[in-house]
Design an enzyme around this catalytic site. Structure first.
Site, mmCIF file in Angstrom:
data_model
loop_
_atom_site.group_PDB
_atom_site.id
_atom_site.type_symbol
_atom_site.label_atom_id
_atom_site.label_comp_id
_atom_site.label_asym_id
_atom_site.label_seq_id
_atom_site.Cartn_x
_atom_site.Cartn_y
_atom_site.Cartn_z
ATOM 1 N NE ARG A 221 -4.203 -1.482 0.257
ATOM 2 C CZ ARG A 221 -4.551 -2.469 -0.633
ATOM 3 N NH1 ARG A 221 -3.534 -2.691 -1.877
ATOM 4 N NH2 ARG A 221 -5.498 -3.145 -0.626
ATOM 5 C CG HIS A 269 -3.508 -0.808 -6.817
ATOM 6 N ND1 HIS A 269 -3.832 -0.118 -5.610
ATOM 7 C CD2 HIS A 269 -3.585 -2.013 -6.304
ATOM 8 C CE1 HIS A 269 -4.206 -1.138 -4.674
ATOM 9 N NE2 HIS A 269 -3.897 -2.040 -5.196
#
Ligand code: NAP
Ligand code: GLV
Length: 306
Positions: A221, A269
């Protein structure tokens, strides 16, 4: 049973079609909706968790993240502490993450970005390449599989986790051993969950403990990374290059300094994206368990934060 689906920016179609085929499911509602949600028992949600959604669901019994991560749920005060929250653990998700990181590690080992530059000038330049020690932070579903695969492919592998672990041909470290884990690494891969302990863990203190010139791969993350500390470490050569798939703000703003940085490679991502057709099996199995009063699979520990 009725399910409410909130897929964020991802199209809901594949989920709706797959879930609707199951005889466990009587209705699939897609957020945002004006329909009556008072009979919804299952919330299937990717980020962000829409504001005010939980109070519309008086009959809610179970929440599942649409991904492996649950930081978008656990960090939100809407989630009642007594509600079971599960996440996706899925062969495809695990395999895709391992493949992405293997690609990044091999690209780095073979200096592929340099080779591609050479091609533009028709330049034939051969070189030996070293074996690398790759450190994997987080030895859970994803990190554990990655560490075993890297080791099987001939890399030297170290791993770091909260509890102690034994993995064949992987040097494992935990807790206070962090500097021992970091000091020999050519490549550091972050696969930790975001918790109060791991937020901003990729910072100048950690960079100060790693072997100078290491390559950083962040696929967990953006909240793990102190962005200014990375820019500083790249400038000083403490980190030689970074491959980043996740960011504090997504999409990464177009004026962000990472975009044009010569030592940063960016992917949007996509290291591993939940495949509905594959992850559906787990979601439906948990729906069956809800119906039959059995224990859910892959529940998150709300106290521990992952
Ligand atoms: P997981 O199975 O829960 O594993 C987490 C690992 O981190 C465990 O080994 C755990 O240690 C370790 N850990 C947790 N807190 C720690 C701490 N304070 N210090 C050291 N180790 C700690 O999670 P996962 O399924 O592997 O997924 C990891 C993360 O990957 C997710 O949370 C998500 O954010 C990210 N992800 C990203 C993508 C992408 O496309 N970029 C895709 C999927 C997932 P123990 O084993 O001792 O508990
Ligand atoms: C993706 O980021 C996931 O958590 O599955």
């Amino acid at each position: 049973m009725e399910i409410l689906l909130s897929t964020g920016n991802w199209p809901p179609k594949a989920w709706v079609e797959g879930l609707s085929k199951s005889n466990l499911v009587s209705a699939v509602h897609v957020w945002p909706t004006e329909s009556d949600l008072s009979n919804v028992e299952v919330l299937l949600v990717w980020k962000p968790l829409p504001a005010g959604i939980i109070e519309l669901l008086p009959n809610l019994k179970f929440i599942s993240s649409i991904g492996a991560g649950v930081d978008h749920l656990l960090g939100d005060s809407q989630i009642p502490l007594d509600l079971p929250v599960a996440r996706i653990v899925d062969e495809r998700l695990t395999g895709d993450m391992t493949n992405y990181v293997m690609m990044a590690v091999v690209m780095h080992q073979r200096n592929l970005l340099h080779v591609l530059e050479n091609q533009k000038q028709a330049k034939w330049e051969r070189h030996h390449y070293p074996n690398l020690r790759v450190g994997v932070m987080g030895l859970g579903e994803l990190g554990g599989h990655l560490a075993r695969t890297l080791s099987g492919a001939g890399f030297e592998v170290s791993g770091y986790s909260r509890s102690s672990k034994q993995i064949d041909r992987v040097a494992t470290f935990n807790g206070a051993d962090r500097s021992e884990f970091l000091k020999d690494l050519d490549v550091l891969v972050n696969l930790l969950p975001v918790t109060s302990e791991t937020e901003n863990i990729l910072n100048k203190d950690l960079f100060g403990q790693i072997k100078p010139g290491a390559f950083l791969i962040n696929v967990a993350r953006g909240a793990h990374l102190d962005e200014m500390d990375l820019l500083d470490a790249l400038e000083k050569g403490i980190i030689s290059r970074a491959m980043l798939d996740v960011f504090k703000e997504e999409p990464l703003p177009s004026d962000h300094p990472f975009w044009g940085h010569p030592k940063i490679t960016i992917t949007p991502h996509i290291a591993s994206v939940t495949t509905p057709a594959s992850a559906m099996k787990l979601v439906l199995e948990n729906c069956r368990r809800l119906r039959d009063g059995e224990k859910f699979l892959h529940l998150v520990d709300l106290q521990r934060g992952y």
